[in-house]
Motif scaffolding. Structure first.
Motif: not given
Length: 501
Positions: A95-101
């Motif tokens: 989820h953190a990765g998707v938010s950054v993307i």
């Protein structure tokens, strides 16, 4: 923008995502986590890393349906590494990765660091994402969104058809909702977002989508075509006319808009009783849903005509990402579920960021911080609901008192306490609310047979026959359950009914 400022952006967004969901690390397995992960021997060995690509998502014992091999393979890997906390940690990292993307995509298309920070943090803390992040099986949403966004970005921003297809493939293998990628890319071209390729490049993209999409469908069909027949639509749609399905689907847009724009009230269940069938176009629920749909379309057209390309594209993204689960073209297994709004919400934050990117930080700052703080607190308070099935059952009783899942989950509690009489009463209470859930009917019949009450069992199985007259799977399913506890008499009662007449 220099590298340091970009990393500050990424760090801030990731920190918000982790902070909100840190308590999820204490969660266990809840609801569908149990049959798909915790009690599923198909994910408990290293061989599942490759066997997953030849098997259905749901285990054979529960009825093999859906095809999400990459998610199953990730569960198999997690099982070898750690317990429930590790599963949840992987979800939080995803989820953190998707938010950054999402933040990076907005930065590229809006050209504003402030807009990117707002979009990334809003996506990170949006309360509608709790089910997808805090429940282990929500990983399908996270992985599909991750690869779908990458595929769209690589097509629109980089014009790399090969790499875009390479990202789309794992998206499809994570969840069926990634099928909307070509439509989102085409919408980007229409609205003028990113690079607009030449006609020959468009044909190249189209050919790639056709080949990869066809290959995916062939493989999926090969794995699932022999699966026993089941009722695979939402219980509210069982026995409903095509018109009623569409009217009910349109009425659900009221929920979609509310959950995306004002997600104060969250539910784990939107089943019959809570969301009943809409059978007439004169029903006020249909009118409200239609108004939401029309306003949505009007805002998209207005933004486009005003030259707000990214804003219009974001609004269009929401609609396109909803199509696979909206029940407008074909009924699916749910009417409304908060987890399915994960990918559509990317379009929402994109549109919001594009809308406010020219507003001064002084004018927007206080209000934005207040909204983000409220969303983060609401999401953080919701995370413990998904601690385990018991906590989830308590939430459903509180938030959805008319749900058939309330007594159904209580039946499971009574069975665990060796109280079959109370369990049967709970099943019958569930059936009185909605008798369109086949597995509840066969479970009730199983309990009735064990208690020596064949008339109650026959009544429940008679209802099952009306729902699915040629579906022996449910009888075979419960027969296997009876045999697993050594009850051959009850198993025989089900197997006799499984024989086609």
């Amino acid at each position: 923008m220099n590298t340091a400022r970009r990393w500050h952006l990424y760090s801030a967004v990731a920190a918000c995502a982790v902070a909100v969901y840190l308590s999820a690390l204490s969660n266990g397995f809840a609801l569908d986590d149990v049959p798909i992960v915790a009690a599923n021997p198909q994910v408990h060995g290293w061989s599942a890393l490759w066997r997953a690509f030849g098997e259905a998502y749901w285990p054979r014992s529960a009825g093999p349906t859906l095809y999400r091999p990459l998610v199953i393979a990730s569960y198999a890997l997690d099982w070898q590494i750690g317990g429930a906390a590790w599963f949840h940690l992987v979800n939080v990292i995803l989820h953190a990765g998707v938010s950054v993307i999402v933040a990076e995509v907005v930065r590229r298309w809006s050209g504003s660091l402030g807009a990117a920070l707002l979009a990334g943090t809003l996506f990170a803390v949006h309360p509608v994402h709790v089910e997808a992040v805090a429940n282990v099986v929500g990983r399908a949403e996270l992985m599909a969104a991750l690869f779908a966004i990458l595929s769209v970005f690589l097509a629109l921003e980089r014009d790399r058809p090969g790499w875009s297809l390479a990202a789309w493939a794992p998206g499809l293998l994570s969840k069926e909702t990634a099928v909307v990628v070509p439509a989102i890319v085409a919408a980007g071209w229409i609205f003028g977002v990113g690079r607009r390729p030449s006609r020959s490049r468009v044909l190249l993209y189209s050919a790639g989508w056709l080949v990869l999409g066809s290959a995916y469908l062939i493989v999926r069909w090969g794995v699932l075509h022999s699966a026993p027949r089941q009722v695979l639509v939402a219980p509210v749609f069982v026995g409903a006319s095509p018109l009623a399905v569409r009217l009910t689907a349109v009425s659900a847009f009221t929920d979609f808009v509310r959950l995306l724009v004002f997600p104060l009230k969250l539910r784990a269940d939107y089943s019959p009783g809570e969301r009943t069938l809409v059978t007439s176009p004169l029903d006020v629920r249909f009118a409200l849903g239609l108004i939401c749909l029309l306003v949505w379309a009007a805002l998209t057209i207005w933004a486009w005509r005003r030259g707000r390309r990214v804003e219009a594209f974001g609004l269009c993204w929401v609609a396109l990402a909803l199509l696979p689960v909206a029940n407008l073209f074909f009924p699916v297994g749910i009417l409304v579920a908060e987890r399915t709004l994960y990918l559509p919400s990317v379009g929402l934050v994109l549109a919001v960021a594009a809308r406010v990117k020219d507003v001064s930080a002084r004018s927007l700052g206080g209000f934005a911080v207040l909204v983000l703080l409220a969303c983060g607190v609401r999401a953080g308070m919701r995370v413990p609901v998904w601690h385990d099935t018991r906590s989830l059952a308590q939430s459903v009783r509180r938030d959805s008192p008319r749900s058939y899942l309330n007594p159904l989950m209580m039946a499971g509690t009574y069975l665990a306490r060796q109280q079959p009489d109370s369990a049967l009463e709970s099943i019958q209470a569930s059936v009185r609310i909605s008798d369109h859930f086949p597995k509840a009917l066969v479970l009730g019949a199983d309990i009735a047979f064990r208690l020596g009450r064949p008339e109650a069992a026959d009544s429940l199985l008679g209802r099952l026959e009306r729902i699915c007259s040629r579906c022996p799977f449910y009888y075979q399913y419960e027969a296997r359950t009876a045999l697993s506890r050594g009850d051959t008499t009850v198993a025989d009662s089900f197997l006799v009914r499984a024989v086609p007449r």
